[in-house]
Design a protein around this motif. Structure first.
Motif, PDB file in Angstrom:
ATOM      1  N   TYR A   1       0.762  -1.427  -0.133  1.00 29.91           N
ATOM      2  CA  TYR A   1       0.078   0.070   0.125  1.00 29.91           C
ATOM      3  C   TYR A   1       1.031   1.347   0.087  1.00 29.91           C
ATOM      4  CZ  TYR A   1       0.665  -0.108   5.173  1.00 29.91           C
ATOM      5  OH  TYR A   1       1.184  -0.101   6.343  1.00 29.91           O
TER       6      TYR A   1
ATOM      7  N   LEU B   1       0.802   5.717   0.022  1.00 28.89           N
ATOM      8  CA  LEU B   1       0.240   7.199   0.585  1.00 28.89           C
ATOM      9  C   LEU B   1      -0.145   7.911  -0.625  1.00 28.89           C
ATOM     10  CD1 LEU B   1       2.418   8.415   3.253  1.00 28.89           C
ATOM     11  CD2 LEU B   1       0.359   7.073   3.483  1.00 28.89           C
ATOM     12  N   GLU B   2       0.271   7.394  -1.944  1.00 28.13           N
ATOM     13  CA  GLU B   2      -0.190   8.224  -3.132  1.00 28.13           C
ATOM     14  C   GLU B   2      -0.769   7.220  -4.406  1.00 28.13           C
ATOM     15  OE1 GLU B   2       3.300  10.316  -4.388  1.00 28.13           O
ATOM     16  OE2 GLU B   2       3.079  11.879  -3.026  1.00 28.13           O
ATOM     17  N   PRO B   3      -1.481   7.562  -5.342  1.00 30.82           N
ATOM     18  CA  PRO B   3      -2.156   6.634  -6.056  1.00 30.82           C
ATOM     19  C   PRO B   3      -0.719   6.045  -6.828  1.00 30.82           C
ATOM     20  CG  PRO B   3      -3.272   8.590  -6.475  1.00 30.82           C
ATOM     21  CD  PRO B   3      -2.060   9.025  -5.432  1.00 30.82           C
TER      22      PRO B   3
ATOM     23  N   TYR C   1      -2.919   3.444  -4.803  1.00 28.20           N
ATOM     24  CA  TYR C   1      -2.957   3.355  -3.199  1.00 28.20           C
ATOM     25  C   TYR C   1      -2.583   1.715  -3.104  1.00 28.20           C
ATOM     26  CZ  TYR C   1      -4.970   7.745  -3.151  1.00 28.20           C
ATOM     27  OH  TYR C   1      -5.023   9.220  -2.927  1.00 28.20           O
TER      28      TYR C   1
ATOM     29  N   ALA D   1      -8.277   5.790  -1.588  1.00 27.24           N
ATOM     30  CA  ALA D   1      -7.476   6.503  -0.644  1.00 27.24           C
ATOM     31  C   ALA D   1      -6.419   5.324   0.163  1.00 27.24           C
ATOM     32  CB  ALA D   1      -8.747   7.093   0.437  1.00 27.24           C
ATOM     33  N   PRO D   2      -5.702   6.012   0.947  1.00 29.71           N
ATOM     34  CA  PRO D   2      -4.640   5.130   1.433  1.00 29.71           C
ATOM     35  C   PRO D   2      -4.990   4.457   2.631  1.00 29.71           C
ATOM     36  CG  PRO D   2      -3.967   7.465   1.778  1.00 29.71           C
ATOM     37  CD  PRO D   2      -5.121   7.644   0.761  1.00 29.71           C
ATOM     38  N   GLN D   3      -5.230   3.373   2.775  1.00 25.45           N
ATOM     39  CA  GLN D   3      -5.518   2.385   3.673  1.00 25.45           C
ATOM     40  C   GLN D   3      -4.246   1.500   4.426  1.00 25.45           C
ATOM     41  OE1 GLN D   3      -9.473   1.569   1.616  1.00 25.45           O
ATOM     42  NE2 GLN D   3      -9.764   0.875   3.751  1.00 25.45           N
TER      43      GLN D   3
END
Length: 478
Positions: A190, A192-194, A196, A220-222
């Motif tokens: 995963y 923090l930016e696309p 994600y 969104a970042p998970q």
């Protein structure tokens, strides 16, 4: 940024007691053994875990923060030796030169500048390969939460960052899964930016067979700690734990729990087909047990330890939860066509760190083991356990048997099979344990045939081994 004056590491529970870091690297041979080590065990038991090299600054968030330290116990011909080594990343080397911590914990966002660490490391996040250790394709890898692993020598010296020939530059998960049938290694990462969330497959020769592939439908970042694997699918559980960097930069938490978003389960076809999603109410999981497909209808069975929510810091999700009926060993049955999930509680005991014989991954299995809370209520810290528990899951339920460890705090149980055999009774369960009365640490060896009888051997470790996190048994390679 500067360290917060409010942060006092002496008041952080997971920097004290049985969790306190050790700084000495030790080599010892002919370790003292109580009982008799099985001579059919020939290999090394390794365990990686958070162990700050220097006193943390800014913040400390267990179980995510901390430098990696690998503890190894080599067993052969009924004898044992020990070695522990830090995973020496460039950031740790810079801190060793300075003689102090330069990076803050994850929540503090303290990043050193070029005047302290040089242009290459300046304003970068510190690698944290402190969660797990695996061997694959001849490479021994110390694994981070979602970052590049670090390659280690057989004697635990750090060899450098592993990017699999540059094809996985962003890194992989701390919990990859090996398909025992095909030999493939399945991973995710995963960011923090696309994009994600991505996944990839690595072949038994170490070559990347499928490079980083974005997972559609993630906006969104998970945070996702673990995964499961079936013969056809990667199984990822996306709980509503979202990264919030803006909040972190303004003194808030860098992880936000948003239960209104619910938890989603992604079934990712290993052949690259469209992702199949199933939605459910919000819950969190740290660790899966195993997953497999029901041959009758194609439904996916996923066993895991369920938590009501992600909770870090003073009362982390890896520790002792409130008993609200939503915690415990759980089975999710996922319908990939209808996109529905049906969950069944197998046991509501306080357990974590589940393991099976890794040779049964991706298929139906008989037995799993966990670290457990005996229920005596003796003031264990979050993430600390004083019993081991085994479940027989063949009949669709879960019949449990327990070994009470008494004054010992125990870790994750790892199965070491006897070479040339199959079945949960033909092997041994290994775990580190620390005595709460005198801080001595031991490697425990429990029989697979009847583990609640307790250890057949206890190996005295010459230093205290801090509690947590994950390990592996590596038989000697011929």
């Amino acid at each position: 940024m500067t360290a917060s004056a409010a942060f006092d590491p002496t008041r952080v529970a997971h920097l004290t007691g049985r969790f306190a870091p050790v700084t000495e690297e030790v080599d010892a041979v002919d370790l003292a053994v109580t009982g008799e080590l099985p001579k059919e065990l020939d290999g090394v038991y390794l365990r990686n875990g958070p162990n700050p090299r220097f006193t943390p600054i800014g913040s400390y968030l267990y179980p995510l923060d901390g430098d990696g330290m690998i503890h190894g116990v080599w067993l052969s011909d009924g004898r044992a030796r020990y070695r522990n080594r830090f995973v020496r990343t460039p950031a740790m080397i810079a801190e060793e030169k300075a003689g102090r911590a330069l990076w803050g914990g994850l929540e503090s966002m303290i990043l050193p500048g070029a005047d302290e660490v040089g242009d290459v490391l300046a304003h970068t996040f510190k690698p944290l390969p402190d969660i797990n250790v695996v061997r694959y394709a001849g490479r021994l890898l110390a694994l981070a939460e979602s970052d590049c692993p670090y390659r280690m020598s057989p004697e635990l010296d750090t060899l450098g960052k592993e990017t699999f020939g540059g094809q996985l530059p962003a890194g992989i998960t701390a919990h990859p899964k090996i398909d025992p049938v095909t030999g493939e290694l399945a991973v995710f990462c995963y960011a923090l930016e696309p994009p994600y969330l991505t996944w990839a497959l690595i072949g038994p020769d170490g070559a990347v067979r499928r490079g980083p592939t974005p997972v559609d439908g993630v906006d969104a970042p998970q945070m996702i700690h673990d995964m499961a694997l079936t013969r056809r699918y990667l199984v990822l559980v996306l709980a509503p734990a979202f990264f919030d960097i803006e909040a972190a930069l303004n003194g808030g938490s860098f992880l936000a729990w948003r239960p209104e978003r619910g938890t989603r389960i992604a079934l990712i076809p290993r052949d690259g087909g469209p992702v199949r999603w199933a939605g459910d109410e919000a819950f969190w999981l740290w660790h899966t047990v195993n997953a497999y497909e029901d041959p009758r209808d194609g439904r996916v069975i996923v066993d895991y330890v369920q938590w009501p929510a992600l909770s870090l810091g003073p009362d982390p999700g890896a520790g002792r939860p409130r008993q609200d009926g939503r915690h415990g060993l759980t089975r999710a049955v996922v319908d990939p066509v209808a996109g529905r999930v049906r969950r069944v509680r197998l046991d509501d005991a306080r357990v974590e760190l589940p393991r099976v014989d890794d040779r049964v991954l991706t298929g139906p299995y008989e037995r799993l083991a966990v670290a457990a809370d005996s229920g005596r209520g003796e003031g264990l810290l979050p993430g600390e356990y004083d019993a081991l528990r085994w479940y027989d899951v063949r009949a669709g339920g879960a019949t449990a048997r327990t070994w009470d460890a008494g004054d010992l705090s125990v870790g994750e149980p790892v199965f070491a099979p006897v070479p040339g055999t199959r079945g949960p009774e033909h092997g041994y369960w290994l775990t580190f344990a620390t005595d709460r009365t005198d801080d001595t640490s031991w490697l425990l060896v429990l029989p697979g045939a009847d583990p609640p009888d307790g250890p057949v051997a206890r190996v005295r470790i010459p230093v205290r081994v801090p509690l947590g996190l994950h390990g592996t048994w590596l038989p000697t390679e011929e």
